[in-house]
Motif scaffolding. Sequence first.
Motif, mmCIF file in Angstrom:
data_model
loop_
_atom_site.group_PDB
_atom_site.id
_atom_site.type_symbol
_atom_site.label_atom_id
_atom_site.label_comp_id
_atom_site.label_asym_id
_atom_site.label_seq_id
_atom_site.Cartn_x
_atom_site.Cartn_y
_atom_site.Cartn_z
ATOM 1 N N ASN A 153 58.349 -3.909 79.216
ATOM 2 C CA ASN A 153 58.552 -4.107 80.651
ATOM 3 C C ASN A 153 58.715 -5.561 81.063
ATOM 4 O O ASN A 153 59.195 -5.840 82.167
ATOM 5 C CB ASN A 153 57.387 -3.493 81.436
ATOM 6 C CG ASN A 153 57.433 -1.977 81.446
ATOM 7 O OD1 ASN A 153 58.385 -1.373 81.913
ATOM 8 N ND2 ASN A 153 56.393 -1.361 80.904
ATOM 9 N N GLU A 154 58.336 -6.498 80.196
ATOM 10 C CA GLU A 154 58.317 -7.897 80.605
ATOM 11 C C GLU A 154 59.270 -8.805 79.840
ATOM 12 O O GLU A 154 59.711 -9.828 80.385
ATOM 13 C CB GLU A 154 56.884 -8.448 80.497
ATOM 14 C CG GLU A 154 55.901 -7.753 81.434
ATOM 15 C CD GLU A 154 54.465 -8.215 81.235
ATOM 16 O OE1 GLU A 154 54.262 -9.196 80.465
ATOM 17 O OE2 GLU A 154 53.553 -7.600 81.810
ATOM 18 N N LEU A 155 59.594 -8.487 78.601
ATOM 19 C CA LEU A 155 60.454 -9.386 77.829
ATOM 20 C C LEU A 155 61.900 -9.293 78.289
ATOM 21 O O LEU A 155 62.371 -8.242 78.735
ATOM 22 C CB LEU A 155 60.372 -9.051 76.339
ATOM 23 C CG LEU A 155 59.060 -9.380 75.626
ATOM 24 C CD1 LEU A 155 59.229 -9.225 74.126
ATOM 25 C CD2 LEU A 155 58.559 -10.778 75.955
ATOM 26 N N ALA A 156 62.601 -10.391 78.133
ATOM 27 C CA ALA A 156 64.018 -10.432 78.481
ATOM 28 C C ALA A 156 64.813 -9.537 77.542
ATOM 29 O O ALA A 156 64.400 -9.263 76.399
ATOM 30 C CB ALA A 156 64.525 -11.867 78.396
ATOM 31 N N GLU A 157 65.973 -9.095 78.011
ATOM 32 C CA GLU A 157 66.803 -8.184 77.217
ATOM 33 C C GLU A 157 67.152 -8.782 75.861
ATOM 34 O O GLU A 157 67.108 -8.091 74.831
ATOM 35 C CB GLU A 157 68.078 -7.849 77.995
ATOM 36 C CG GLU A 157 68.991 -6.872 77.270
ATOM 37 C CD GLU A 157 70.228 -6.508 78.082
ATOM 38 O OE1 GLU A 157 71.316 -6.408 77.484
ATOM 39 O OE2 GLU A 157 70.091 -6.317 79.313
ATOM 40 N N GLY A 158 67.490 -10.067 75.831
ATOM 41 C CA GLY A 158 67.834 -10.705 74.562
ATOM 42 C C GLY A 158 66.678 -10.720 73.581
ATOM 43 O O GLY A 158 66.864 -10.526 72.375
ATOM 44 N N ASP A 159 65.468 -10.947 74.087
ATOM 45 C CA ASP A 159 64.290 -10.947 73.219
ATOM 46 C C ASP A 159 64.013 -9.548 72.676
ATOM 47 O O ASP A 159 63.654 -9.384 71.506
ATOM 48 C CB ASP A 159 63.069 -11.461 73.985
ATOM 49 C CG ASP A 159 63.172 -12.940 74.318
ATOM 50 O OD1 ASP A 159 63.851 -13.663 73.567
ATOM 51 O OD2 ASP A 159 62.591 -13.361 75.340
ATOM 52 N N LEU A 160 64.172 -8.539 73.528
ATOM 53 C CA LEU A 160 63.983 -7.155 73.072
ATOM 54 C C LEU A 160 64.991 -6.805 71.977
ATOM 55 O O LEU A 160 64.637 -6.186 70.969
ATOM 56 C CB LEU A 160 64.128 -6.182 74.242
ATOM 57 C CG LEU A 160 62.967 -6.108 75.227
ATOM 58 C CD1 LEU A 160 63.342 -5.226 76.411
ATOM 59 C CD2 LEU A 160 61.717 -5.566 74.548
ATOM 60 N N ALA A 161 66.240 -7.214 72.176
ATOM 61 C CA ALA A 161 67.276 -6.926 71.177
ATOM 62 C C ALA A 161 66.932 -7.580 69.839
ATOM 63 O O ALA A 161 67.096 -6.971 68.775
ATOM 64 C CB ALA A 161 68.633 -7.410 71.685
ATOM 65 N N ARG A 162 66.458 -8.820 69.893
ATOM 66 C CA ARG A 162 66.093 -9.520 68.652
ATOM 67 C C ARG A 162 64.950 -8.814 67.939
ATOM 68 O O ARG A 162 64.972 -8.647 66.705
ATOM 69 C CB ARG A 162 65.688 -10.964 68.975
ATOM 70 C CG ARG A 162 65.215 -11.764 67.767
ATOM 71 C CD ARG A 162 64.763 -13.152 68.169
ATOM 72 N NE ARG A 162 63.710 -13.115 69.184
ATOM 73 C CZ ARG A 162 62.420 -12.857 68.917
ATOM 74 N NH1 ARG A 162 62.034 -12.607 67.673
ATOM 75 N NH2 ARG A 162 61.538 -12.865 69.886
ATOM 76 N N ILE A 163 63.931 -8.386 68.680
ATOM 77 C CA ILE A 163 62.780 -7.692 68.083
ATOM 78 C C ILE A 163 63.223 -6.394 67.425
ATOM 79 O O ILE A 163 62.853 -6.098 66.278
ATOM 80 C CB ILE A 163 61.714 -7.424 69.167
ATOM 81 C CG1 ILE A 163 61.058 -8.737 69.599
ATOM 82 C CG2 ILE A 163 60.661 -6.441 68.666
ATOM 83 C CD1 ILE A 163 60.221 -8.617 70.853
ATOM 84 N N VAL A 164 64.011 -5.609 68.140
ATOM 85 C CA VAL A 164 64.449 -4.309 67.616
ATOM 86 C C VAL A 164 65.357 -4.491 66.402
ATOM 87 O O VAL A 164 65.278 -3.740 65.432
ATOM 88 C CB VAL A 164 65.155 -3.496 68.721
ATOM 89 C CG1 VAL A 164 65.737 -2.200 68.156
ATOM 90 C CG2 VAL A 164 64.169 -3.177 69.842
#
Length: 343
Positions: A153-164
Amino acid sequence: MARAPADSHLTPQATQPGGHVPVMLAEVLDALQPADGGIYLDATFGLGGYAKGILDSAACTVWGLDRDPQAIARGQAMTEAEDGRLHLAEGRFGALDRVLEERGVAPVDGIAFDLGVSSPQLDVAERGFSFRFDGPLDMRMGSDGPTAADVVNELAEGDLARIVRDYGEEKKARRVARAITQARGDKPIQRTGELAEIVRGAVGHARGKAKAHEIDPATRTFQAIRIYVNDELGELERGLAAAERALKPGGRLAVVSFHSLEDRAVKQFLRTRSGDVPRASRHSPDPDPADRLPEPTFRVLFRQAKKPRADEAETNPRARSARLRAAERTAAPAWANFEEGRA
């Protein structure tokens, strides 16, 4: 969690109290070679499978370490049954050497790791690790730090993409991250079921009837978020270095991993610490003494990772992806201030 040598009374598929089936227990104990009078550490205590296997193999002492307070609470009955041979401590295995030193029990004769999430964590909906049960998006192995809900709910879209992408090895990571950020714009994502459906919609289901061996489209994303929430790869790196410091010469290290990122990290650590690194060309200039690696601190016991036996993989689905690597500690001092073998 662990298994016994060929001459042990434990059978290859020994089921321990509570119905728990430790993964590759026979192979782990064969690597550790528990001996009478020895001191051993089950660094990922969980349900106590490795600890019980070690205790049943020799007249020795075992310490069980876990960052999950629920695991420590469950293990109290086991400590009473073992009549002083089992001791428990709550904490992260990245600091296992300090935990042992504070209790006056280092160095030790053997250390076992069973990486990843434990059965109770997966099977309890309230822990939020699995999409098999709808529950709150938590995923914390301990009781501190941000939850999975905080992350999505809080991380930026780019950060989520990198994690996944990096931790889940999901090819459609950008699509997953975009779907998550769009969904949370309507309302916060709070449940495992919600997140699983969002990810499935982004990744897409396989065409036609799904086969039994095909994984759920949400699996890789859930793995990635769990690894990030618990800093599992960073903790593994710290734990392996801590084990190097805590083992006595001749002590054994056994590590069971369940996905490629973990196994790769263990393989690289043991290759580096055993001196199995590419040699410079004979035409290259002599390296500066400051750049030379320290003496090897481990001797690898078998070059290729061991896999579970076919009968174990058949009867225990969670064992199918397991890989075991093991090594013996040399008498060389632990490496200090080195990262992947370089200062």
